[in-house]
Design a protein around this motif. Sequence first.
Motif, PDB file in Angstrom:
ATOM      1  N   LEU A 142       6.418  13.243  12.781  1.00 27.63           N
ATOM      2  CA  LEU A 142       5.595  12.194  12.182  1.00 27.63           C
ATOM      3  C   LEU A 142       5.236  12.554  10.749  1.00 27.63           C
ATOM      4  O   LEU A 142       5.095  13.728  10.407  1.00 27.63           O
ATOM      5  N   LYS A 143       5.065  11.527   9.922  1.00 29.86           N
ATOM      6  CA  LYS A 143       4.649  11.727   8.532  1.00 29.86           C
ATOM      7  C   LYS A 143       3.150  11.559   8.355  1.00 29.86           C
ATOM      8  O   LYS A 143       2.561  12.111   7.428  1.00 29.86           O
ATOM      9  N   ARG A 144       2.525  10.785   9.226  1.00 30.51           N
ATOM     10  CA  ARG A 144       1.099  10.484   9.119  1.00 30.51           C
ATOM     11  C   ARG A 144       0.481  10.448  10.508  1.00 30.51           C
ATOM     12  O   ARG A 144       1.155  10.089  11.478  1.00 30.51           O
ATOM     13  N   LEU A 145      -0.787  10.806  10.598  1.00 28.38           N
ATOM     14  CA  LEU A 145      -1.513  10.748  11.859  1.00 28.38           C
ATOM     15  C   LEU A 145      -2.826   9.999  11.664  1.00 28.38           C
ATOM     16  O   LEU A 145      -3.593  10.327  10.753  1.00 28.38           O
ATOM     17  N   PRO A 146      -3.112   9.005  12.520  1.00 27.02           N
ATOM     18  CA  PRO A 146      -4.444   8.402  12.484  1.00 27.02           C
ATOM     19  C   PRO A 146      -5.467   9.444  12.935  1.00 27.02           C
ATOM     20  O   PRO A 146      -5.214  10.238  13.841  1.00 27.02           O
ATOM     21  N   VAL A 147      -6.623   9.445  12.287  1.00 23.65           N
ATOM     22  CA  VAL A 147      -7.703  10.364  12.639  1.00 23.65           C
ATOM     23  C   VAL A 147      -8.779   9.551  13.360  1.00 23.65           C
ATOM     24  O   VAL A 147      -9.218   8.507  12.862  1.00 23.65           O
ATOM     25  N   VAL A 152      -6.935   8.818   7.998  1.00 20.59           N
ATOM     26  CA  VAL A 152      -5.527   9.131   8.244  1.00 20.59           C
ATOM     27  C   VAL A 152      -5.188  10.399   7.475  1.00 20.59           C
ATOM     28  O   VAL A 152      -5.720  10.642   6.389  1.00 20.59           O
ATOM     29  N   VAL A 153      -4.346  11.234   8.059  1.00 23.30           N
ATOM     30  CA  VAL A 153      -3.920  12.461   7.391  1.00 23.30           C
ATOM     31  C   VAL A 153      -2.395  12.457   7.328  1.00 23.30           C
ATOM     32  O   VAL A 153      -1.726  12.085   8.292  1.00 23.30           O
ATOM     33  N   SER A 154      -1.877  12.836   6.186  1.00 18.78           N
ATOM     34  CA  SER A 154      -0.427  12.842   5.973  1.00 18.78           C
ATOM     35  C   SER A 154       0.075  14.270   5.786  1.00 18.78           C
ATOM     36  O   SER A 154      -0.712  15.204   5.620  1.00 18.78           O
ATOM     37  N   ARG A 155       1.385  14.423   5.790  1.00 20.40           N
ATOM     38  CA  ARG A 155       1.969  15.739   5.515  1.00 20.40           C
ATOM     39  C   ARG A 155       1.523  16.249   4.160  1.00 20.40           C
ATOM     40  O   ARG A 155       1.206  17.424   3.989  1.00 20.40           O
ATOM     41  N   GLY A 156       1.508  15.351   3.183  1.00 20.77           N
ATOM     42  CA  GLY A 156       1.098  15.754   1.839  1.00 20.77           C
ATOM     43  C   GLY A 156      -0.337  16.248   1.796  1.00 20.77           C
ATOM     44  O   GLY A 156      -0.651  17.187   1.069  1.00 20.77           O
ATOM     45  N   TRP A 179       0.806  -1.218   0.000  1.00 16.82           N
ATOM     46  CA  TRP A 179       0.000   0.000   0.000  1.00 16.82           C
ATOM     47  C   TRP A 179       0.839   1.267   0.000  1.00 16.82           C
ATOM     48  O   TRP A 179       0.292   2.367   0.055  1.00 16.82           O
ATOM     49  N   ASN A 180       2.166   1.104  -0.040  1.00 19.49           N
ATOM     50  CA  ASN A 180       3.079   2.243  -0.115  1.00 19.49           C
ATOM     51  C   ASN A 180       2.839   3.242   1.013  1.00 19.49           C
ATOM     52  O   ASN A 180       2.672   4.450   0.789  1.00 19.49           O
ATOM     53  N   VAL A 181       2.793   2.731   2.244  1.00 16.06           N
ATOM     54  CA  VAL A 181       2.632   3.578   3.424  1.00 16.06           C
ATOM     55  C   VAL A 181       3.813   3.360   4.351  1.00 16.06           C
ATOM     56  O   VAL A 181       4.457   2.315   4.328  1.00 16.06           O
TER      57      VAL A 181
END
Length: 200
Positions: free
Chosen positions: A101-106, A116-120, A34-36
């Motif tokens: 962090l690069k990603r945060l669970p919402v 989930v929200v990412s930097r991008g 999943w490229n995560v």
Amino acid sequence: MEHLRTVDDVMTHAVISVDHDTAFKDLVETMRMWNVSALPVLSGEGRVTGVVSEADLLLNGTDPDPDRATTAERLMTHPAVTVTKDATLEAAARLMARRHLKRLPVVDGDGHLTGVVSRGDLLKVYLRPDADIGAEIRELITGRLTPSGSAEVHVHVAGGVAYLYGTLPDPTLEDVVVRAAGTVPGVVDVKADFTVTAPV
């Protein structure tokens, strides 16, 4: 007016997650597929209890003891750093920066995973070119104003701030125009300066 977009507006709703007993190799394969770079770990009730990242796998995945560091529960970082869907993008960005962090669970109010929200995700909204934002505002406003009206709305966007000015035939239209402009992704504030021309 100040317009603060929330995490719910940009987060990914379809999230790849794992449960506590997911094996090391399955974690690696899931991340690759999943490229995560990280996976939320869920309890049986769907609550986020931890996060397994690439760093967790690299640091602990080579443990020579076969009884240790083999499942998500043993590898994960806990408690998980999460954000609620109604948090502002600014708050989420600060949390990511502070915790590296690069990603945060919402999560919702009960801690259940909703996205989930990412930097991008955060950056793609506020890095839109001003010209693109302005063009979208003009298109949206045109659709809200009647063709037969004598409205004349000019739009200028600088640094994400939308400046609206011109003439309107009805004072109630100002609120309509301002609200419409505020919904455009990338707008952080709307400033209006209209002259109302009453019909003759």
